[in-house]
Structure formats: structure tokens, C-alpha cells
Design an enzyme around this catalytic site. Structure first.
Site, PDB file in Angstrom:
ATOM      1  N   SER A  38      37.966  38.127  44.306  1.00  0.00           N
ATOM      2  CA  SER A  38      37.924  38.662  42.410  1.00  0.00           C
ATOM      3  C   SER A  38      35.711  38.738  42.931  1.00  0.00           C
ATOM      4  O   SER A  38      35.438  38.992  43.820  1.00  0.00           O
ATOM      5  CB  SER A  38      38.647  38.273  41.448  1.00  0.00           C
ATOM      6  OG  SER A  38      38.195  39.345  40.590  1.00  0.00           O
ATOM      7  N   THR A  39      35.712  38.045  41.778  1.00  0.00           N
ATOM      8  CA  THR A  39      34.206  37.921  41.157  1.00  0.00           C
ATOM      9  C   THR A  39      33.739  37.203  42.825  1.00  0.00           C
ATOM     10  O   THR A  39      33.832  35.954  42.464  1.00  0.00           O
ATOM     11  CB  THR A  39      33.920  37.637  40.346  1.00  0.00           C
ATOM     12  OG1 THR A  39      34.895  38.164  39.657  1.00  0.00           O
ATOM     13  CG2 THR A  39      32.935  37.845  39.782  1.00  0.00           C
TER      14      THR A  39
ATOM     15  N   HIS B 282      39.540  42.898  43.801  1.00  0.00           N
ATOM     16  CA  HIS B 282      39.672  43.368  42.578  1.00  0.00           C
ATOM     17  C   HIS B 282      38.824  44.488  42.362  1.00  0.00           C
ATOM     18  O   HIS B 282      37.297  44.263  42.524  1.00  0.00           O
ATOM     19  CB  HIS B 282      39.759  42.339  41.309  1.00  0.00           C
ATOM     20  CG  HIS B 282      41.077  41.574  41.948  1.00  0.00           C
ATOM     21  ND1 HIS B 282      40.629  40.167  40.887  1.00  0.00           N
ATOM     22  CD2 HIS B 282      42.425  41.852  42.174  1.00  0.00           C
ATOM     23  CE1 HIS B 282      41.978  39.368  40.567  1.00  0.00           C
ATOM     24  NE2 HIS B 282      42.754  40.243  41.460  1.00  0.00           N
TER      25      HIS B 282
ATOM     26  N   MET C 291      37.956  35.249  39.440  1.00  0.00           N
ATOM     27  CA  MET C 291      38.479  33.941  37.826  1.00  0.00           C
ATOM     28  C   MET C 291      39.434  34.131  38.125  1.00  0.00           C
ATOM     29  O   MET C 291      40.647  35.698  38.322  1.00  0.00           O
ATOM     30  CB  MET C 291      37.440  35.055  37.341  1.00  0.00           C
ATOM     31  CG  MET C 291      37.454  33.812  35.479  1.00  0.00           C
ATOM     32  SD  MET C 291      36.585  34.415  34.019  1.00  0.00           S
ATOM     33  CE  MET C 291      38.357  35.692  34.074  1.00  0.00           C
TER      34      MET C 291
ATOM     35  N   ASP D 225      45.117  34.955  38.963  1.00  0.00           N
ATOM     36  CA  ASP D 225      46.093  35.854  39.865  1.00  0.00           C
ATOM     37  C   ASP D 225      45.879  35.491  41.866  1.00  0.00           C
ATOM     38  O   ASP D 225      45.287  35.098  42.621  1.00  0.00           O
ATOM     39  CB  ASP D 225      45.517  37.333  40.568  1.00  0.00           C
ATOM     40  CG  ASP D 225      45.825  39.019  40.825  1.00  0.00           C
ATOM     41  OD1 ASP D 225      47.034  38.594  40.903  1.00  0.00           O
ATOM     42  OD2 ASP D 225      45.096  39.129  41.630  1.00  0.00           O
TER      43      ASP D 225
END
Length: 360
Positions: free
Chosen positions: A182-183, A208, A301, A304
Site C-alpha cells: 500500500s503506501t 492499493h 497502513m 489488509d
């Protein structure tokens, strides 16, 4: 004592977008919009008196474009920046440039739509701000990737290389690598995939990212890596020498038909606040790949992927987590580690080699 609110500065030349973002952010009690600016010059003036925790930034603006502003911020006084971009082809390309210059995430400009669309958008926008607020950023942005000189043709989509050693029963021994991020994941994936050889095991990735940006992201990676890298389409085969990236706003699952692995791309509700969801991918790998799966959880973050990785571990998979020092945000790897389903915790630069070794 209540925690301090995350201070956000919104920079966008559209009054409608500024107002919509302000309303969405301020509906969350942990976020405070400390200012809005119609262009980067106004934003720079604002920064002289107040430093926000996060900036949301449009790219196409008058007087100074967003990329120039971003490079100035990253080189002088780094602040986590989220790119708020249109979903056009040009917008996607510029947004990816911004990630290489140091932005931590991309969000799609909010627009009117169905109630469900707006609710999903709010989740994504608010989560992006919260992740950016705790992201590790460095002064000075990395240089954009240089397209490599092609030294050998990539594998045809229809070619499956034989394994170098071991049994020839592909239906029981062919390894698959599944990755969630993700991030900070766009840069992490670039590091990981650049180290993968042309005959690497099939790879399926959930990063993501908003709808339409994943195609441009896959094309950019395809231009600098030996592997074939593409945005996943329904029924694409998972084969050696290919990495598939789940399309934004769609879930991606691995399925199996005899000796053949393939992906199913489908709609569905948010899972762990995301679509695509790492958990959806990992749980499908647990069910259909089992002990032949190698799982990798990277920077991001939230949690998931943690549940799906635990199921993978229970079904015999080998799991790798990116370590805290090399993560932009340590949330997702840390959640998997806390559940006791990670076999190896290592720096980003070592993950590719470890995955290849596990997939032998």
C-alpha cells in the site's frame, strides 16, 4: 487526552474539489483542514506561517505546476504529499512521476456518483491522509527510473519455462509469488521487480491504487524490468516470467484449472477497507496454491493481508515481510508479524532474492 488532529493543506485549482475534500476530511474527527490554496504559490505563502502534517496536491495548476511544487517541497522542507489526480492517461503518467519525486500516495479526485461510490471514496481519501501522516519521507526525491536497454526479448504470454530442477509435475510443484503493498508500495515494488529474472515464478500483486492508475503503473514497470508486467485482466494466466498487477477498484483472485493457474478479476465490496484487497488475493492463494505459494507483505497502513497471510501459512505457504526500517509505513507487515504467520522479516532490497530461494 485526545490525540492531536492531522493538519491538512489542500492545494487544487478547482473550488469544487477543494470544498469537497475539505468536507470529506472534516467529517473525520482526527483530521483538521488548516488551509486551502488555489495554486502552489499561494500554498508556499501559507507554508511560511504554518507547516501541515499532510498536503493534498493537484498536478495541473496555473502559475506553478504540481510537480515543480512537489520537488521544491521535497528538497527544502519535506512534508508528506498525496497526489490528487484525474483519471486521465496524462493524469496517470504525471501522478506516477510524482511518486518517483517523493509523493507518498495517489488519490483520485472525488466526483459525484452513487451513494456507495461516495462512501467508498471517503474511506480511501481519509485512509490515505492517515497513512501519509505517519509515513517516513526523506529529504531529496529519488530520480525517475530510466528505461533499460532491451538485451533479450521478454517471454511470450503463452510460454511456460520448465523448472530448472526437481519434479516436472507442474500441477503439484509450480510456485506462485503473491505480493501485497500500500503506501510506499510503488517504489518498493519497483525495487523488488527490477531484481526478478526473466524466468521468475509467476507473480500476482495487489497494490492499493485508484482505478486506471494501475495500468500506467504496470506499463512503466514493464519498461524497466526483465519480466513481463501488466495490469491483470480476467482469465490471464499466471506463468513464469510474468507479473500481474490487480487493477484499481477490482478484486483479483488466483484460481486453478488442472495444471493452469489464472486470475479472476471481479467487482465486490471493500474488504479490509480496500478494493483491490490483499486479503482477497492471499486467501485465494491459500485455497488454490497452498504450499506452492510464497507470500510477501510490504509497506502500507492497516491490516489488509494479515488474515489472508495467516491462512496461507496454515496451508503450507512460505511468507516474507518487509522490515520496519525499509518501510514507508510499517502497519501491514507488522500486523502479519503479530499474527505469527511470517517466516522471514528482511529489508526491501533482500526480498527478491529470498522469494526466489523460497520458490525453488
Amino acid at each position: 487526552m485526545s490525540p492531536a488532529k492531522i493538519k491538512v493543506l489542500i492545494v487544487d485549482d478547482s473550488a469544487v474539489v477543494r470544498q469537497t475534500l475539505k468536507q470529506i476530511f472534516e467529517e473525520d474527527r482526527n483530521i483538521e483542514v488548516v488551509g486551502v490554496a488555489a495554486d502552489p504559490l499561494i500554498a508556499l505563502k501559507r507554508l511560511e506561517s504554518d507547516k501541515p502534517d499532510v498536503i493534498t496536491l493537484d498536478i495541473e495548476m496555473p502559475r506553478m505546476d504540481g510537480l515543480t511544487f512537489l520537488k521544491k517541497i521535497m528538497s527544502e522542507n519535506p512534508i508528506p504529499v498525496i497526489i490528487c489526480s484525474s483519471k486521465s492517461e496524462d493524469g496517470s503518467d504525471n501522478a506516477l512521476n510524482a511518486l518517483e519525486y517523493g509523493a507518498v500516495d495517489i488519490i483520485q479526485k472525488p466526483k459525484m456518483g452513487t451513494k456507495q461510490f461516495l462512501e467508498d471514496s471517503k474511506v480511501r481519501l481519509v485512509d490515505a491522509v492517515k497513512a501519509a501522516a505517519i509515513a517516513r519521507i526523506k529529504k531529496g526525491a529519488p530520480k525517475p527510473a530510466v528505461v533499460r536497454r532491451e538485451v533479450q526479448p521478454k517471454l511470450s504470454a503463452d510460454v511456460v519455462l520448465p523448472r530448472a530442477a526437481g519434479p516436472s509435475h507442474i500441477d503439484t510443484t509450480e510456485k506462485i509469488i503473491v505480493v501485497g503493498a500500500s503506501t510506499g508500495g510503488t517504489e518498493a515494488l519497483k525495487v523488488f521487480l527490477e531484481e526478478m529474472p526473466i524466468d521468475a515464478p509467476g507473480i500476482v500483486i495487489v497494490q492499493h491504487m485508484p482505478e486506471n492508475f494501475t495500468k500506467a503503473f504496470a506499463q512503466r514497470l514493464n519498461s524497466i524490468c526483465d519480466l513481463e508486467i501488466k495490469e491483470a485482466a480476467d482469465n490471464d494466466s499466471v506463468i513464469r516470467g510474468r507479473a500481474l498487477i490487480a487493477p484499481g477498484n477490482k478484486h483479483c483472485l488466483i484460481k486453478r484449472s488442472g495444471a493452469r493457474y489464472y486470475v479472476e478479476v471481479k467487482d465486490g465490496p471493500l474488504v479490509c477497507r480496500h478494493r483491490p484487497s490483499v486479503d482477497v488475493l492471499f486467501r485465494s492463494a491459500s485455497r488454490f496454491v497452498g504450499k506452492n505459494a510464497v507470500g510477501i507483505i510490504m509497506t502500507g497502513m492497516g491490516d489488509d493481508g494479515a488474515r489472508g497471510m495467516k491462512e496461507m501459512k496454515e496451508n503450507g505457504a512460505y511468507n516474507i515481510a518487509q522490515d520496519e526500517n525499509s518501510c514507508v509505513v510499517f502497519g501491514m507487515p507488522n500486523e502479519a508479524i503479530k499474527r505469527g504467520c511470517v517466516d522471514l522479516i528482511i529489508p526491501l532490497e533482500q526480498i527478491a532474492a529470498a522469494a526466489l530461494k523460497a520458490a525453488r
